[in-house]
Design a protein around this motif. Sequence first.
Motif, PDB file in Angstrom:
ATOM      1  N   SER A   1       0.840  -1.198   0.000  1.00 23.83           N
ATOM      2  CA  SER A   1       0.000   0.000   0.000  1.00 23.83           C
ATOM      3  C   SER A   1       0.877   1.251   0.000  1.00 23.83           C
ATOM      4  O   SER A   1       1.953   1.287   0.597  1.00 23.83           O
ATOM      5  CB  SER A   1      -0.965  -0.005   1.185  1.00 23.83           C
ATOM      6  OG  SER A   1      -0.279  -0.088   2.407  1.00 23.83           O
TER       7      SER A   1
ATOM      8  N   ASP B   1      -6.725   9.753  -0.926  1.00 26.42           N
ATOM      9  CA  ASP B   1      -7.516   8.881  -0.058  1.00 26.42           C
ATOM     10  C   ASP B   1      -8.853   8.589  -0.727  1.00 26.42           C
ATOM     11  O   ASP B   1      -9.860   9.223  -0.439  1.00 26.42           O
ATOM     12  CB  ASP B   1      -7.724   9.575   1.302  1.00 26.42           C
ATOM     13  CG  ASP B   1      -8.450   8.673   2.282  1.00 26.42           C
ATOM     14  OD1 ASP B   1      -8.590   7.459   2.005  1.00 26.42           O
ATOM     15  OD2 ASP B   1      -8.865   9.183   3.334  1.00 26.42           O
TER      16      ASP B   1
ATOM     17  N   ASP C   1     -10.828   5.080  -2.076  1.00 28.39           N
ATOM     18  CA  ASP C   1     -10.793   3.635  -2.297  1.00 28.39           C
ATOM     19  C   ASP C   1     -11.195   3.251  -3.713  1.00 28.39           C
ATOM     20  O   ASP C   1     -10.662   2.296  -4.290  1.00 28.39           O
ATOM     21  CB  ASP C   1     -11.715   2.928  -1.294  1.00 28.39           C
ATOM     22  CG  ASP C   1     -11.091   2.874   0.095  1.00 28.39           C
ATOM     23  OD1 ASP C   1      -9.964   3.400   0.269  1.00 28.39           O
ATOM     24  OD2 ASP C   1     -11.724   2.296   0.996  1.00 28.39           O
TER      25      ASP C   1
ATOM     26  N   ALA D   1      -1.353  -4.589   2.694  1.00 28.99           N
ATOM     27  CA  ALA D   1      -1.481  -3.372   3.490  1.00 28.99           C
ATOM     28  C   ALA D   1      -0.269  -3.260   4.411  1.00 28.99           C
ATOM     29  O   ALA D   1      -0.083  -4.095   5.296  1.00 28.99           O
ATOM     30  CB  ALA D   1      -2.757  -3.417   4.328  1.00 28.99           C
TER      31      ALA D   1
ATOM     32  N   VAL E   1      -4.108   2.990   3.468  1.00 26.78           N
ATOM     33  CA  VAL E   1      -4.468   1.578   3.606  1.00 26.78           C
ATOM     34  C   VAL E   1      -3.433   0.913   4.517  1.00 26.78           C
ATOM     35  O   VAL E   1      -2.271   0.751   4.128  1.00 26.78           O
ATOM     36  CB  VAL E   1      -4.499   0.888   2.227  1.00 26.78           C
ATOM     37  CG1 VAL E   1      -4.858  -0.586   2.385  1.00 26.78           C
ATOM     38  CG2 VAL E   1      -5.492   1.594   1.307  1.00 26.78           C
ATOM     39  N   SER E   2      -3.862   0.596   5.743  1.00 19.74           N
ATOM     40  CA  SER E   2      -2.883   0.069   6.692  1.00 19.74           C
ATOM     41  C   SER E   2      -3.405  -1.148   7.460  1.00 19.74           C
ATOM     42  O   SER E   2      -2.755  -1.629   8.367  1.00 19.74           O
ATOM     43  CB  SER E   2      -2.473   1.171   7.681  1.00 19.74           C
ATOM     44  OG  SER E   2      -3.625   1.658   8.345  1.00 19.74           O
ATOM     45  N   THR E   3      -4.578  -1.647   7.088  1.00 13.81           N
ATOM     46  CA  THR E   3      -5.099  -2.857   7.735  1.00 13.81           C
ATOM     47  C   THR E   3      -5.465  -3.879   6.665  1.00 13.81           C
ATOM     48  O   THR E   3      -5.779  -3.514   5.519  1.00 13.81           O
ATOM     49  CB  THR E   3      -6.372  -2.548   8.543  1.00 13.81           C
ATOM     50  OG1 THR E   3      -7.414  -2.119   7.645  1.00 13.81           O
ATOM     51  CG2 THR E   3      -6.120  -1.453   9.580  1.00 13.81           C
TER      52      THR E   3
ATOM     53  N   GLU F   1      -8.095  -5.585   6.529  1.00 15.73           N
ATOM     54  CA  GLU F   1      -9.508  -5.433   6.173  1.00 15.73           C
ATOM     55  C   GLU F   1      -9.663  -4.401   5.046  1.00 15.73           C
ATOM     56  O   GLU F   1     -10.427  -4.614   4.102  1.00 15.73           O
ATOM     57  CB  GLU F   1     -10.337  -4.964   7.385  1.00 15.73           C
ATOM     58  CG  GLU F   1     -10.466  -5.983   8.508  1.00 15.73           C
ATOM     59  CD  GLU F   1      -9.433  -5.791   9.603  1.00 15.73           C
ATOM     60  OE1 GLU F   1      -8.338  -5.251   9.306  1.00 15.73           O
ATOM     61  OE2 GLU F   1      -9.705  -6.187  10.748  1.00 15.73           O
ATOM     62  N   HIS F   2      -8.911  -3.327   5.175  1.00 18.58           N
ATOM     63  CA  HIS F   2      -8.997  -2.265   4.167  1.00 18.58           C
ATOM     64  C   HIS F   2      -8.457  -2.760   2.817  1.00 18.58           C
ATOM     65  O   HIS F   2      -9.054  -2.519   1.757  1.00 18.58           O
ATOM     66  CB  HIS F   2      -8.222  -1.045   4.662  1.00 18.58           C
ATOM     67  CG  HIS F   2      -8.555   0.225   3.937  1.00 18.58           C
ATOM     68  ND1 HIS F   2      -8.130   1.449   4.352  1.00 18.58           N
ATOM     69  CD2 HIS F   2      -9.280   0.458   2.800  1.00 18.58           C
ATOM     70  CE1 HIS F   2      -8.558   2.387   3.519  1.00 18.58           C
ATOM     71  NE2 HIS F   2      -9.261   1.797   2.561  1.00 18.58           N
ATOM     72  N   SER F   3      -7.334  -3.467   2.864  1.00 21.01           N
ATOM     73  CA  SER F   3      -6.771  -3.977   1.602  1.00 21.01           C
ATOM     74  C   SER F   3      -7.766  -4.964   0.960  1.00 21.01           C
ATOM     75  O   SER F   3      -7.925  -4.989  -0.265  1.00 21.01           O
ATOM     76  CB  SER F   3      -5.405  -4.626   1.825  1.00 21.01           C
ATOM     77  OG  SER F   3      -5.488  -5.714   2.726  1.00 21.01           O
TER      78      SER F   3
ATOM     79  N   GLU G   1     -11.041  -4.891   1.255  1.00 25.87           N
ATOM     80  CA  GLU G   1     -12.129  -4.100   0.676  1.00 25.87           C
ATOM     81  C   GLU G   1     -11.785  -3.647  -0.734  1.00 25.87           C
ATOM     82  O   GLU G   1     -12.599  -3.713  -1.662  1.00 25.87           O
ATOM     83  CB  GLU G   1     -12.410  -2.858   1.550  1.00 25.87           C
ATOM     84  CG  GLU G   1     -13.358  -3.110   2.706  1.00 25.87           C
ATOM     85  CD  GLU G   1     -14.601  -3.870   2.270  1.00 25.87           C
ATOM     86  OE1 GLU G   1     -15.332  -3.359   1.393  1.00 25.87           O
ATOM     87  OE2 GLU G   1     -14.819  -4.990   2.774  1.00 25.87           O
ATOM     88  N   ILE G   2     -10.559  -3.187  -0.879  1.00 24.44           N
ATOM     89  CA  ILE G   2     -10.127  -2.658  -2.175  1.00 24.44           C
ATOM     90  C   ILE G   2      -9.997  -3.777  -3.210  1.00 24.44           C
ATOM     91  O   ILE G   2     -10.419  -3.646  -4.356  1.00 24.44           O
ATOM     92  CB  ILE G   2      -8.822  -1.844  -2.000  1.00 24.44           C
ATOM     93  CG1 ILE G   2      -9.149  -0.562  -1.227  1.00 24.44           C
ATOM     94  CG2 ILE G   2      -8.186  -1.517  -3.338  1.00 24.44           C
ATOM     95  CD1 ILE G   2      -7.947   0.288  -0.867  1.00 24.44           C
TER      96      ILE G   2
END
Lengths: 618, 618
Positions: free
Chosen positions: A100, A108, A110, A135, A142-144, A146-148, A150-151
């Motif tokens: 990321s 920022d 997504d 991430a 993007v640092s978790t 879960e976020h990675s 999502e993307i």
Amino acid sequence: MRTSIATVCLSGTLEDRLDAAAGAGFDGVEIFENDLVASVSSPEAIRQRVADLGLRIDLYQPFRDAEGAPPERFATVERRFRAKLDLMARLGADTVLICSSVAPDTVDDDALAAAQLRRLAEMADERGMRIAYEALAWGRFVSTWEHSWEIVRHAEHPALGLCLDSFHVLSRTDAYGKIAGLPGDRIFFLQLADAPRLDMDVLQWSRHHRLFPLQGRLDLAGFTQSVLDAGYRGPLSLEVFNDVFRQADPHRTAVDARRSLIALAGTLTRPAGPSETRPAGSRETRPAGPCETLTPAPALDGIAFVELGVDAETGPELDNLLRALGFAHTGQHRSKAVQLWEQGSARILLNSGAPRPAEGEAAIRAFALESTDPAASARRAAELLAEPLPRRRRQSEADLTAVSAPDGTEIFFCRGDYWLDDFLPTGETRTRETGITAIDHLSLAQPFDRYDEAALFYRSVLGLTDDEAGEFAAPFGLVRTLAVRNANRRVRLALSVPLLRRGDWAPAVPHPQSLTLLTDDLARTAAALETVPIPGNYYDDLDARTDLPPELRDTVRKLGALYDSDEHGQYLQLFTPVLGHRVFIEIVQRIGGYRGYGFANDPVRMAAHRAQRLVSRA
Amino acid sequence: MRTSIATVCLSGTLEDRLDAAAGAGFDGVEIFENDLVASVSSPEAIRQRVADLGLRIDLYQPFRDAEGAPPERFATVERRFRAKLDLMARLGADTVLICSSVAPDTVDDDALAAAQLRRLAEMADERGMRIAYEALAWGRFVSTWEHSWEIVRHAEHPALGLCLDSFHVLSRTDAYGKIAGLPGDRIFFLQLADAPRLDMDVLQWSRHHRLFPLQGRLDLAGFTQSVLDAGYRGPLSLEVFNDVFRQADPHRTAVDARRSLIALAGTLTRPAGPSETRPAGSRETRPAGPCETLTPAPALDGIAFVELGVDAETGPELDNLLRALGFAHTGQHRSKAVQLWEQGSARILLNSGAPRPAEGEAAIRAFALESTDPAASARRAAELLAEPLPRRRRQSEADLTAVSAPDGTEIFFCRGDYWLDDFLPTGETRTRETGITAIDHLSLAQPFDRYDEAALFYRSVLGLTDDEAGEFAAPFGLVRTLAVRNANRRVRLALSVPLLRRGDWAPAVPHPQSLTLLTDDLARTAAALETVPIPGNYYDDLDARTDLPPELRDTVRKLGALYDSDEHGQYLQLFTPVLGHRVFIEIVQRIGGYRGYGFANDPVRMAAHRAQRLVSRA
């Protein structure tokens, strides 16, 4: 289960690193970009070498600052990415890691990030390649995981999946359980690194202090199990940035690295599911079961003997010392220059036949452990890459299975006393009782750069668990200690290392090994031998900071003992001068169930040894 | 201004530490309790040694967990404190440091804390002693100097004052200005420590990473000035916990330590006020003025020459190399085996008369700096404890003043070319122009444990300021770099060190020194000599990550150069093989005002050197 290692874990030229990975039995490697850029070998030559070594390039990494690029910069990202795909084609790599973005100009958004990653995935897909998106714990937006995810989900392209890295996840959270619910085929890659728990900037923590699995304090077993539970079937791959490993012999580091994965895999179970190698469309399933068959560690029940190497200088000193301690020279080996000495249940072998050890080499050459299943203990050790020792068995000699620890110490496994038959009785019997009942523990000094390797070895091979750990200021620098023990505390090993490789200033052997004997009557033992004097300053301070009953206080001072206590009881310690500059004997009494090792007294002991050496020189 | 140092800063037995402190010229010491407890010398013997060495015990420390004790525990505190007062009486110490409590049972009650400290102050006062109370940055309830001052004020006892420690204050805040408003006579002690800016647990930061003043990034000068402005007139005392210093030769560390205080004092002014030694009641005042008279660093204006040590192996190699670069052997020293080579304004001396340096020793034996006042430069160096070099001046030879840097490099100061008269002209003239115009900078590799010492030395003695600093992953381990420069950038030195002392695995001399020459036409220079080939991977990556104009891109690749850029311009680098395993020559062109050193390319350069060495061996 396939194992892989990133070249950045190791030291040397890229070729050195590949050789070391293959030598330790890894199946694949991650090629770290900087290692390739600095290499004088062409991508084609590296591809060939990888193939010749029986390896596979599992990943090319990292590609940085891709997603979330301002649209006007994205053309540059594409150009750069295309060049790296060309390079991967030359290398024969089919998966690239994109981590990321950290660039200050990152947007920022997504949806933008997903669209850009999708575009890059299309480019990779055209070449038959794919992207594992990771991430970073310090990613700009993007640092978790879960976020990675999502993307990745939003981008919806078959050539785009996740890379999960245990450090990036576990450095931020212990709540990784939901990973098990991910679709396993969207996890394209799994990177593993452990670390000590440090309260510091996560980037610096990651860059300098990562460790191999089970060397640190992150929950590698639970995390990896979650990823397997999700259905991930790719390699377990190591990505460890560590100041020490970066400058150590890569062959040795690679063995240490692979041992960590074998030990980790031994803790994992593979969930029921489709088998690993299946033709497309196949739906064959396997039952749940252990991931790898690692022989469980048999229960241990004590230290059967310790073998000390002696020479013309230390032999007579040890003879006198053991005799003073009430040991009797009860046996002589049938074929070797090895003496058996006994007192209580403590057995010490003095070996004068081995080559004289080099300066700084261990004096404790070997120890034997009582195992409920010696053959299984040895098998487990071999599975964990312990070097087996050649059996030098002669007719009528006990067949003791043995392996070599990384520090060179030989470890024997035995059950019962059958090995005593190798010794001819001398006729000497134990007459003079001095209170010694058993071997309490061994202190194995390690070089500064082998602490983590030694800890993992003794933990995993012998199935020991961590006991007391500490760090203290010794006269010539900081020292780290870690004790490991078996379930019933009859096998205890204390590892200790200087925090840095010492300069010329420190004494050549500032940190000798020691053999600690247990007594049930320290006064009686103390009367029998000359110990190293403890300075009055120590007792003045002890009196100031403790409130011991007068009788105990007087005893401690009169005996010249060191004192420690814990919630269970009290501990008295005496020790002999250092013999041959390499080993000393410590006598301890444990009162009321004290469980520690008296590490806090080590600086005083070291200073006393130093002073005695200066006196004996003068 | 008196200087003092805590024994915990240094390595060895307590006696070793006292000797080192006295040897470096300190006036006093702080006796750190653990160092005393481990010492075999009685307090009386230590008192005698301190006196014999001309030192004074300025502080006994630390006394922990005193204030805020639950009332039922306070009797124990009193008993413990009384024992330490007894000890101090034996030592001849009159000030004890009490640091703020960290014990879990501490009570958060300022009135209680003040009452307890007052009680302890009464006990101290009865013995003619006093207490300096310090807020630890991680104190349980008292962790700021403001809070500790509140409690001292509230306790209101003449034997209770403050101890201020720069680390504890500056690790928490930059707003220390109000310290200047404290009544100076209530500041009983001042401890100084610098540190790098690290984002980590403050206790670990303090225990492992403290540095001597001006070695780190805390505002020691401003802080110390505030304390002096308050009227503090006690010693400047160092309390530095540092993993490296703890295991290094204490004599060397003590000199480094005292140099830091001298350099610091040189930045301070003493406010107008009562003079230091005054009879009670006297009101004599002094005018404001500098705290210590440290000769200001004269302006420097370039590197007049560099002297390389050569031997039978490297001499002919360097001859050929310099000739290829267009240097001419223009002079021969009148009395020594030293040749002068010139090209542009670059002057290199080849000294074949000096003893052959040991393995790993520097190849750059000396360099000379153009100074506007050579005598003042040398005077400042001596004031900062640089070792003066004996003048081996013969009649009719230039009187160059010189000192020795901690790394053994000799530094000469000169003004103008008068020293050239020492050389007899050979008649050779510079005919072959290859573009070389000057010496650009010198890279002085340092042992891993002398980075901070070297940085302080070059900064303070030569009055240089920090330029680029970095850390990069070299093939055999991490390397730290720091460049220092003078105002007009004509004197630039690059210091670099491995992060750890290397293991046996790394090449014996992984990190040679280098002499960097500036060219205004790299193509012309490159045509003249054989340089180390740069791998194609480097250029592929360069093309991927930069968007150079096609012409420049082709030039870089064709020349086999390394490339870097900054906001000011661009940088091209070429380098020769390592000569005699100890030194290489780098040729650089600075385009458009580039200011850096190309550190980011160092790993590629190192790998290329390594590969070439392997080839030349095969």
